[in-house]
Design an enzyme around this catalytic site. Structure first.
Site, PDB file in Angstrom:
ATOM      1  NE  ARG A  46      -2.639   0.380   3.476  1.00 40.88           N
ATOM      2  CZ  ARG A  46      -2.084   0.952   4.570  1.00 40.88           C
ATOM      3  NH1 ARG A  46      -1.789   2.244   4.569  1.00 40.88           N
ATOM      4  NH2 ARG A  46      -1.834   0.229   5.643  1.00 40.88           N
ATOM      5  CG  ASP A  73     -10.159  14.734 -16.765  1.00 39.14           C
ATOM      6  OD1 ASP A  73      -9.369  14.060 -17.468  1.00 39.14           O
ATOM      7  OD2 ASP A  73     -11.183  14.253 -16.254  1.00 39.14           O
ATOM      8  CE1 TYR A  96     -17.354   9.607 -16.321  1.00 43.13           C
ATOM      9  CE2 TYR A  96     -15.855  10.052 -14.494  1.00 43.13           C
ATOM     10  CZ  TYR A  96     -16.700   9.191 -15.170  1.00 43.13           C
ATOM     11  OH  TYR A  96     -16.898   7.920 -14.701  1.00 43.13           O
ATOM     12  CE  LYS A 114     -12.524   6.048 -19.350  1.00 43.92           C
ATOM     13  NZ  LYS A 114     -12.327   6.132 -17.890  1.00 43.92           N
TER      14      LYS A 114
END
Length: 384
Positions: free
Chosen positions: A51, A177, A104, A202
């Site tokens: 982590r 973004d 978005y 993406k």
């Protein structure tokens, strides 16, 4: 900071030193949850628990920073996880975000419904109207100006350099973004932005086989704060997801060239089709943001939105009738996708200022043979 190498070279080599033990040209996947210590606190390479850090994730972060020309990159389990960590790091209850009115749906939902419950306020504005943005930022005393360009799904183009000046004059953090453009087509930090966010799912991953997100920035203190949020909350990318994203980035440049070439040809083909009311693609000279996009982007990307003359029924029928364009959410993979935003990617913003026209269909243009893609669209579109 920015690599002196060309983009393609950095994408292939940054963070990708060969394995010194075996000479393997591809660094290994460190598929482990923990790391043996040389005595208490004696960490090898600074790694103690997956982590807090993993060499495969570190390699991806070095690669991401190099291709965005940044000092820091932090890799997350999803794009929204990355956005969430940034919001927690930069804002507190009572602070405000100015967000575009065509963004978005998941970003709007995160700010409005998740962080809104904790007192963070969201102000929406038309990002192409610079005077309206300046007024919204000043009137709201916004702490963050959140820019998405090209926007999702109406493909609006926002002036990153001008918006950065507006945000900085008001003391706001300017976030871009860059998911639709990718670092290959657009470099927001070089244009004045403070932070870049990505859904690496993406174009960066590029093969529809991995989920991920990233925050990329130069500010040392904010980077530490975001990294702490990631460590404390735990939204890390797994070793395999990090490795898949790294693999995808190595071919980003050649893929984006083909995505853009195919999308440009398809957009031009659809203009004037009797079933099509409007084509939203910045590569078209008639697009209101065409000249700006030509200045701040290398090319115009692989995303197109199309409004159908027949209204919602025609749009739904079109989205459900293609064969090569698979009906699915997401974007940016090598295969072409088609979606109906009103009931898919943007269902959460119905009834808000971000509501999407119900006759709109979104295309993620892949890298298949152009002639096959054109034939597929022509078969699916109504004749009149």
């Amino acid at each position: 900071m920015a690599s002196p190498q060309g983009f393609e070279t950095a994408a292939i080599h940054a963070g990708q030193a060969f394995d010194p033990t075996t000479g393997a040209i591809i660094p290994p996947i460190y598929q482990t949850s923990t790391f043996v210590q040389d005595g208490i606190g004696g960490l090898r390479g600074g790694y103690e628990y997956n982590r807090s850090g993993n060499p495969t994730r570190t390699a991806l972060e070095q690669q991401l920073a190099a291709i965005e020309g940044a000092a820091h990159a932090i890799s997350f389990s999803s794009g929204l996880a990355a956005e969430d960590a940034l919001i927690r790091s930069a804002l507190k209850p009572g602070d405000r975000v100015v967000l575009g009115n065509d963004a978005y749906g998941g970003t709007h939902r995160l700010i409005e419904r998740v962080h809104g419950a904790w007192g963070v306020e969201n102000v929406t504005v038309e990002m192409s109207d610079l005077s309206a943005v300046a007024k919204a930022v000043a009137d709201s005393s916004a702490k963050v100006l959140w820019v998405e360009t090209p926007s999702n799904p109406l493909m609006k183009i926002s002036d990153i350099a001008e918006l950065a000046e507006i945000g900085h004059a008001a003391g706001a953090l300017v976030v871009v973004d860059n998911t639709f453009a990718s670092p290959y087509l657009q470099q927001p930090l070089a244009l004045g932005a403070d932070v870049v966010v990505h859904s690496t799912t993406k174009y960066l991953g590029g093969h529809s086989d991995v989920l991920g997100g990233a925050i990329v920035l130069n500010d040392d203190e904010l980077a530490k704060a975001v990294a702490f949020q990631q460590f404390a909350v735990g939204a890390v990318s797994s070793p395999m997801d990090a490795w898949l994203t790294t693999r995808g980035i190595k071919t980003l440049a050649v893929r984006m060239d083909r995505h853009s070439e195919n999308a440009q040809a398809i957009a031009e083909h659809l203009v004037g089709h009797p079933a099509v009311e409007a084509v939203y693609y910045p590569g078209l000279s008639t697009h209101p943001g065409h000249e700006l996009a030509a200045r701040q982007m290398r090319s115009f990307g692989g995303m197109i939105s199309v409004a159908l003359r027949g209204g919602p029924k025609a749009a739904r029928r079109f989205a459900e009738s293609t064969e090569l364009f698979s009906l699915a959410e997401s974007l940016g993979g090598v295969e072409s996708l088609i979606g109906y935003p009103t009931e898919m990617t943007h269902a959460s913003v119905v009834g808000t200022p971000l509501e999407v026209p119900a006759n709109l269909v979104r295309l993620s243009v892949g890298i298949e043979s152009l002639s096959d893609l054109l034939a597929d669209l022509d078969r699916a579109l109504p004749r009149r």
